[in-house]
Design an enzyme around this catalytic site. Sequence first.
Site, PDB file in Angstrom:
ATOM      1  N   ILE A 180       5.321  -4.764  10.140  1.00 21.16           N
ATOM      2  CA  ILE A 180       5.398  -4.244   8.773  1.00 21.16           C
ATOM      3  C   ILE A 180       5.002  -2.780   8.872  1.00 21.16           C
ATOM      4  CG2 ILE A 180       4.528  -4.437   6.421  1.00 21.16           C
ATOM      5  CD1 ILE A 180       4.197  -7.442   6.911  1.00 21.16           C
ATOM      6  N   THR A 182       0.826  -1.205   0.000  1.00 24.54           N
ATOM      7  CA  THR A 182       0.000   0.000   0.000  1.00 24.54           C
ATOM      8  C   THR A 182       0.860   1.255   0.000  1.00 24.54           C
ATOM      9  OG1 THR A 182      -1.692  -1.175   1.263  1.00 24.54           O
ATOM     10  CG2 THR A 182      -1.837   1.217   1.221  1.00 24.54           C
ATOM     11  N   LYS A 204      -0.246 -10.258   8.222  1.00 24.18           N
ATOM     12  CA  LYS A 204      -0.092  -8.883   8.695  1.00 24.18           C
ATOM     13  C   LYS A 204      -1.452  -8.421   9.195  1.00 24.18           C
ATOM     14  CE  LYS A 204       0.845  -4.156   7.086  1.00 24.18           C
ATOM     15  NZ  LYS A 204       1.204  -3.312   5.920  1.00 24.18           N
ATOM     16  N   ARG A 217      -8.949  -0.057   5.066  1.00 19.81           N
ATOM     17  CA  ARG A 217      -8.516   0.361   3.729  1.00 19.81           C
ATOM     18  C   ARG A 217      -9.257  -0.403   2.632  1.00 19.81           C
ATOM     19  NH1 ARG A 217      -3.681   4.043   2.755  1.00 19.81           N
ATOM     20  NH2 ARG A 217      -3.943   4.326   0.529  1.00 19.81           N
ATOM     21  N   TYR A 277     -12.764  -3.862  -2.584  1.00 17.36           N
ATOM     22  CA  TYR A 277     -13.876  -3.354  -3.385  1.00 17.36           C
ATOM     23  C   TYR A 277     -14.947  -4.399  -3.670  1.00 17.36           C
ATOM     24  CZ  TYR A 277     -16.665  -0.759  -6.699  1.00 17.36           C
ATOM     25  OH  TYR A 277     -17.718  -0.139  -7.314  1.00 17.36           O
ATOM     26  N   TYR A 291      -2.752 -10.353   4.454  1.00 19.55           N
ATOM     27  CA  TYR A 291      -2.733  -8.955   4.891  1.00 19.55           C
ATOM     28  C   TYR A 291      -4.164  -8.484   5.095  1.00 19.55           C
ATOM     29  CZ  TYR A 291      -1.791  -3.854   4.383  1.00 19.55           C
ATOM     30  OH  TYR A 291      -1.720  -2.499   4.535  1.00 19.55           O
TER      31      TYR A 291
END
Length: 291
Positions: free
Chosen positions: A203, A44, A161, A138, A107, A133
């Site tokens: 991370i 990202t 993560k 987000r 999305y 992840y």
Amino acid sequence: MILGSLVALATPMTPDGSVDQAALKQLVEWHVEQGTHGIVAVGTTGESATLDVDEHLGVVRTVIEVAAGRLAVIAGTGANSTREAIELTAAAASLGADAALLVTPYYNKPTQEGLYQHYKAVAEAVAIPQILYNVPGRTGVDMQNATVARLAGVPNIAGIKDATGNLERGQELIKLVGDRMAVYSGDDATAIELILLGAKGNISVTANVAPAIMAQACEAALAGDAERARALTARCAELHDVLFIESNPIPVKWALAEMGRMGLGIRLPLTVLSEAARPRVRAALQAAGVL
């Protein structure tokens, strides 16, 4: 297993938005010098959403070549298309990445069963260690701990993560899967506490601008030295906050430019940090002793 401070590397860009390969190489060398334990390329923070495939793999290739085995390289290869995620992961493996980081499909908002089948398909298709992840703030999708537990037994799935910032949930996750996969923090503000609870590393966005501090803090936490780990991360407390004052990686890229590590290039629809936010970011850099 990859341990410690894994920087979610920002991708340097020229004023026209193209990748600045020279600055990228210098960043990798700096992280080696500063003691960073691993680099996540084109996640990202690396603006994966707006790099085309050739640019994406070009950044991964450069990071691997410059790192030259001196630290781990984890390639961001997630996508909201399972086929695309497989292709990117296979390409990263062929380039020599040590592992891949795959964000939850964004999305299209799959179900928990869809998430399980997505990650299982990638893991079965590509023989490289893969780190799940989860960043629901987000992506608009939240992978539940029970789904992670189902995936923990799938070959090639090596870690997760957890960017929820929820320590109680993170601790539960470690209890569920910690003997079968590595749990990494994806939230700088709570990372040290999660490592002290059993996570294997962080991370990190903050490690872009304070790599030595974050590496030392992670090392102390992994060694069980809570006092030193907390003292080190406290130096970056304001950074943990202000680097998200606008959408990541807007603040961290401006901070790196302020430090002379890259130019102000950033790709639309993201824009350069607003004038109003700059004094706070500058003050946080100064408070951490990195500017």
